[in-house]
Structures are given as structure tokens and as C-alpha cells.
Design an enzyme around this catalytic site. Structure first.
Site, mmCIF file in Angstrom:
data_model
loop_
_atom_site.group_PDB
_atom_site.id
_atom_site.type_symbol
_atom_site.label_atom_id
_atom_site.label_comp_id
_atom_site.label_asym_id
_atom_site.label_seq_id
_atom_site.Cartn_x
_atom_site.Cartn_y
_atom_site.Cartn_z
ATOM 1 N N GLY A 41 0.816 -1.213 0.000
ATOM 2 C CA GLY A 41 0.000 0.000 0.000
ATOM 3 C C GLY A 41 0.848 1.260 0.000
ATOM 4 O O GLY A 41 2.029 1.229 -0.371
ATOM 5 N N ASP B 299 -8.298 -0.535 1.494
ATOM 6 C CA ASP B 299 -8.837 0.813 1.744
ATOM 7 C C ASP B 299 -9.115 1.590 0.455
ATOM 8 O O ASP B 299 -9.831 2.585 0.481
ATOM 9 C CB ASP B 299 -7.848 1.625 2.600
ATOM 10 C CG ASP B 299 -7.482 0.935 3.897
ATOM 11 O OD1 ASP B 299 -8.280 0.103 4.369
ATOM 12 O OD2 ASP B 299 -6.392 1.214 4.432
ATOM 13 N N ARG C 289 -27.001 -1.884 19.040
ATOM 14 C CA ARG C 289 -25.904 -2.855 19.118
ATOM 15 C C ARG C 289 -24.827 -2.456 18.115
ATOM 16 O O ARG C 289 -25.113 -1.867 17.072
ATOM 17 C CB ARG C 289 -26.389 -4.266 18.779
ATOM 18 C CG ARG C 289 -27.361 -4.852 19.783
ATOM 19 C CD ARG C 289 -26.653 -5.233 21.090
ATOM 20 N NE ARG C 289 -27.526 -5.977 21.977
ATOM 21 C CZ ARG C 289 -28.387 -5.439 22.852
ATOM 22 N NH1 ARG C 289 -28.491 -4.114 22.944
ATOM 23 N NH2 ARG C 289 -29.126 -6.200 23.628
ATOM 24 N N ARG D 123 -10.285 -8.570 5.568
ATOM 25 C CA ARG D 123 -9.018 -8.770 4.847
ATOM 26 C C ARG D 123 -8.707 -10.229 4.578
ATOM 27 O O ARG D 123 -7.768 -10.538 3.855
ATOM 28 C CB ARG D 123 -7.864 -8.193 5.674
ATOM 29 C CG ARG D 123 -7.814 -6.728 5.632
ATOM 30 C CD ARG D 123 -6.529 -6.110 6.028
ATOM 31 N NE ARG D 123 -5.562 -6.863 6.749
ATOM 32 C CZ ARG D 123 -4.764 -6.328 7.679
ATOM 33 N NH1 ARG D 123 -4.918 -5.058 8.010
ATOM 34 N NH2 ARG D 123 -3.836 -7.034 8.268
HETATM 35 O O1 F6P Z 1 -4.770 -0.530 5.597
HETATM 36 C C1 F6P Z 1 -5.490 -1.714 5.707
HETATM 37 C C2 F6P Z 1 -6.081 -1.846 7.090
HETATM 38 O O2 F6P Z 1 -6.829 -3.046 7.150
HETATM 39 C C3 F6P Z 1 -6.922 -0.654 7.557
HETATM 40 O O3 F6P Z 1 -8.197 -0.659 6.971
HETATM 41 C C4 F6P Z 1 -6.884 -0.847 9.047
HETATM 42 O O4 F6P Z 1 -7.066 0.358 9.734
HETATM 43 C C5 F6P Z 1 -5.490 -1.358 9.296
HETATM 44 O O5 F6P Z 1 -5.050 -1.931 8.075
HETATM 45 C C6 F6P Z 1 -5.407 -2.393 10.381
HETATM 46 O O6 F6P Z 1 -4.085 -2.701 10.592
HETATM 47 P P1 F6P Z 1 -3.580 -3.899 11.519
HETATM 48 O O7 F6P Z 1 -3.660 -5.152 10.687
HETATM 49 O O8 F6P Z 1 -2.186 -3.526 11.840
HETATM 50 O O9 F6P Z 1 -4.475 -3.965 12.694
#
Ligand code: F6P
Length: 364
Positions: free
Chosen positions: A117, A142, A282, A291
Site C-alpha cells: 500500500g 482501503d 448494538r 481482509r
Molecule cells: O490498511 C489496511 C487496514 O486493514 C486498515 O483498513 C486498518 O485500519 C489497518 O489496516 C489495520 O491494521 P492492523 O492489521 O495492523 O491492525
């Protein structure tokens, strides 16, 4: 024989393996190129002993559909701020980029493809300025890189977030509840906006559009007849609270530079309660589920296109570039241009107009 090194950096994202596979498959059509993979971003070269693996058609068999990355990844440290433990047990970071470039020369690496990224591509740019033959491949759920119409992984994350909205609708309706779904995206509201439209949410809160909690209360009221009804709110993790602050905490992890976002869903719930919303509320935080797992077809295709193009740039000696999608083409942009501006939602965009046209409330 020419040697190409591939690595994945930053947070993982569905489609990373599809890029690795495409690079290896395309390279295997050339007699004079071999591909190696560096483990856990640049750490594989920085560590002693070196952690590098050979990549060939056998090693990429079956990985097109696999989430994660067979090379491992990290969003901590890197060659310009490599964490080192001092004798007193405390950690500091040092710039080991020159050392690393020398090691790559020693390993006979002619070109590097860095799949990552914005943070990873900033590293690519700095290494290119130091003379390394490097090419970037943009990845992030993102979708916050402006040089490319889409990054791979984003559509998969949107699909997962949309499925979560669909599921919350049924439980919210059964219990007459307000449900807040907190999704990822860092400072970009793309995942929230897309999944709010696709899932038919009532309210969408994103970092780019400040909200007034009274407006949200009014919208919630329209979704109930007496006590019957429900309301779905999608909130992006980077949205600012009514006090104008991002919600999260500084990370204690060594080498982790990002502010760890998280908690806006609960903060928003409290604001709604304080403002007089009496329905049950909630909060669901979707987190890293966005992810993980298999990339959807769009992301597999985009990742494959990026991989093939990146290899062809390496073969042509066209370094200092990042591959990008400009519908319908895959192009190369300079790393400099690629990193100029983040890709954020704009209030006057057609997507926001569409959402508002559908009655989605942003609280503005
Ligand atoms: O940049 C990708 C991302 O999944 C963001 O959407 C999120 O804020 C961050 O990475 C989370 O990072 P980590 O895996 O370090 O918790």
C-alpha cells in the site's frame, strides 16, 4: 540469468497471492529470468540468515484463490526504520537501507517488485531514489491510492462488508434494533460508502463528511413506527466523533507507526444514547474479517493484470513506476505521481449523490 525478487509489505489483502502467481507465471515464459520471494516484506533480506525462497510454477500452484500471502508480510519497520533492540532492552529504529541495497547486489538481484500500500510504496520510492531497480504494485482494501481506479482487495472487502449488512438487517428487524457496523478503511470512507449502498443501509458515516448527531437521531426516528422498525448504520473506522476526533489508540508494538483506529462504533452509540435515542443499539465491528479469505473474481483478475504488467516493466527496465488500473487499461505511473494525493471520498461525487438520492443519511 536475471533475478527478480518479489515481496509483499503492509497489511495483507485478498489478491496478494494472485499477483505473486501472475509474476511467476509470466516470468516462466522467459528463459533468462528467475524469481525469488523475500519473506515478510524486506525483513527476509535484512535478517541473518537471509530468508529468501525460490518461486517457480510449482510453488504458485493453487494459490490464485488463497487469501493472505505465501511470502508473509508486516506493517512494522522496513529498511529505513528497522527495529533494533539495544543492550538495555529498549528498542530503537535504524536506517539500514544502504546495507540492504548492498546485500541485494551480493544476492544478484537485478529487479524488485514491491507489492504493498502507500506506506510500502513510499519505501519503494526512497529505494528507487537510492538507485534500486524497483517497481510497485498497489494493494490495499482501503482503496486510498489516487493513481489507480481500484486497488485489488477492495472489492472483496466491500463484498464482505455488504454481506455483514445483509446479515445485520435480519437480526435488527427481528429485534427492532439500531445496528452500527464499524468497517475498516483508515482515513477513506470507500468501504463504508460502497457497502452502505450495496446493503441498503440507512445511515453512512465516513471520515470525509463530518456528522451532526441530531440529524442521525431524526433519520433513526423515520425508520420506526412507534417502537417497531430498525435502522442500519455503517460507520468507517476513521470517521471523527462529534468532538472531531478519530477514535483509536497509539500502538505499543515495536516499529508500528500507524495510529490504531477502532472504537468509533461504540463512541457513536454513546452519542446517540446521550442525544436521546431510546431504541436498543448494538455495535458490530467487522475488523480483519474484511481482509481474510478468498479474493472475489474482480480482485483475482486485477491482481493478475498487475502481476503480468509489473513483470513486463521489470523486463523492459522501466523502474521507479507503480502499475495502476485506468479503466480499461493497466498503465504505469511514476512512484512520485502515485503517492501525491490520497484517494478520498468527495462530498460532491456521484457516489455520494447516489447514496443521498437513495435516502442514505450522512448526518451533514
Ligand atoms: O490498511 C489496511 C487496514 O486493514 C486498515 O483498513 C486498518 O485500519 C489497518 O489496516 C489495520 O491494521 P492492523 O492489521 O495492523 O491492525
Amino acid at each position: 540469468m536475471k533475478r527478480l525478487m518479489v515481496l509483499t509489505g503492509g497489511g495483507d489483502c485478498p489478491g496478494l497471492n494472485a499477483v505473486i502467481r501472475a509474476i511467476v507465471k509470466r516470468a516462466s515464459k522467459e528463459k533468462d529470468w528467475e524469481v525469488i520471494g523475500c519473506i515478510e516484506s524486506f525483513n527476509g533480506v535484512l535478517r541473518e540468515p537471509t530468508e529468501i525462497i525460490e518461486l517457480n510454477e510449482d510453488s504458485v500452484k493453487g494459490i490464485l484463490v488463497q487469501g493472505g500471502t505465501i511470502l508473509g508480510t508486516t506493517n512494522k519497520g522496513g529498511p529505513f526504520s528497522y527495529p533494533v533492540k539495544s543492550q538495555d532492552g529498549t528498542w530503537t529504529t535504524v536506517d539500514v537501507s544502504d546495507q540492504m541495497i548492498r546485500k541485494l547486489e551480493y544476492l544478484g538481484v537485478d529487479a524488485v517488485i514491491n507489492i504493498g500500500g502507500d506506506g510500502s510504496q513510499r519505501i519503494s520510492k526512497r529505494l528507487y531514489e537510492k538507485g534500486l531497480n524497483i517497481i510497485g504494485v498497489p494493494k490495499t482494501i482501503d482503496d486510498d491510492l489516487s493513481a489507480t481506479d481500484f486497488t485489488f482487495g477492495f472489492q472483496t472487502a466491500v463484498q464482505i462488508a455488504t454481506e455483514a449488512v445483509d446479515k445485520l438487517v435480519t437480526t435488527a428487524a427481528s429485534h427492532n434494533r439500531v445496528f452500527i457496523l464499524e468497517v475498516m478503511g483508515r482515513d477513506a470512507g470507500w468501504i463504508a460508502l460502497h457497502s452502505a449502498i450495496a446493503g441498503g443501509a440507512d445511515i453512512c458515516i465516513i471520515p470525509e463528511i463530518p456528522y451532526n448527531v441530531e440529524k442521525l437521531k431524526e433519520k433513526i426516528a423515520t425508520r420506526y413506527k412507534k417502537d417497531r422498525g430498525f435502522c442500519i448504520i455503517v460507520v468507517a473506522e476513521g470517521a471523527k466523533s462529534a468532538q472531531g476526533k478519530r477514535v483509536g489508540k497509539e500502538s505499543q508494538e515495536v516499529g508500528y507507526e500507524n495510529f490504531r483506529l477502532g472504537g468509533i462504533g461504540e463512541a457513536l452509540k454513546q452519542e446517540l444514547v446521550d442525544c436521546g435515542v431510546e431504541h436498543d443499539i448494538r455495535v458490530s465491528v467487522l475488523g480483519h474479517l474484511q481482509r481474510g479469505g478468498t479474493p472475489i473474481a474482480f480482485d483475482r483478475i486485477l491482481a493478475s493484470e498487475f502481476g503480468v504488467k509489473a513483470f513486463e516493466l521489470a523486463m523492459a527496465g522501466d523502474f521507479g513506476k507503480m502499475v495502476a488500473y485506468r479503466q480499461p487499461n493497466i498503465i504505469a505511473v511514476t512512484l512520485e505521481d502515485a503517492l501525491k494525493e490520497p484517494h478520498l471520498v468527495t462530498e460532491d461525487s456521484d457516489l455520494v449523490k447516489t447514496a443521498k438520492g437513495l435516502g442514505i443519511e450522512f448526518g451533514d
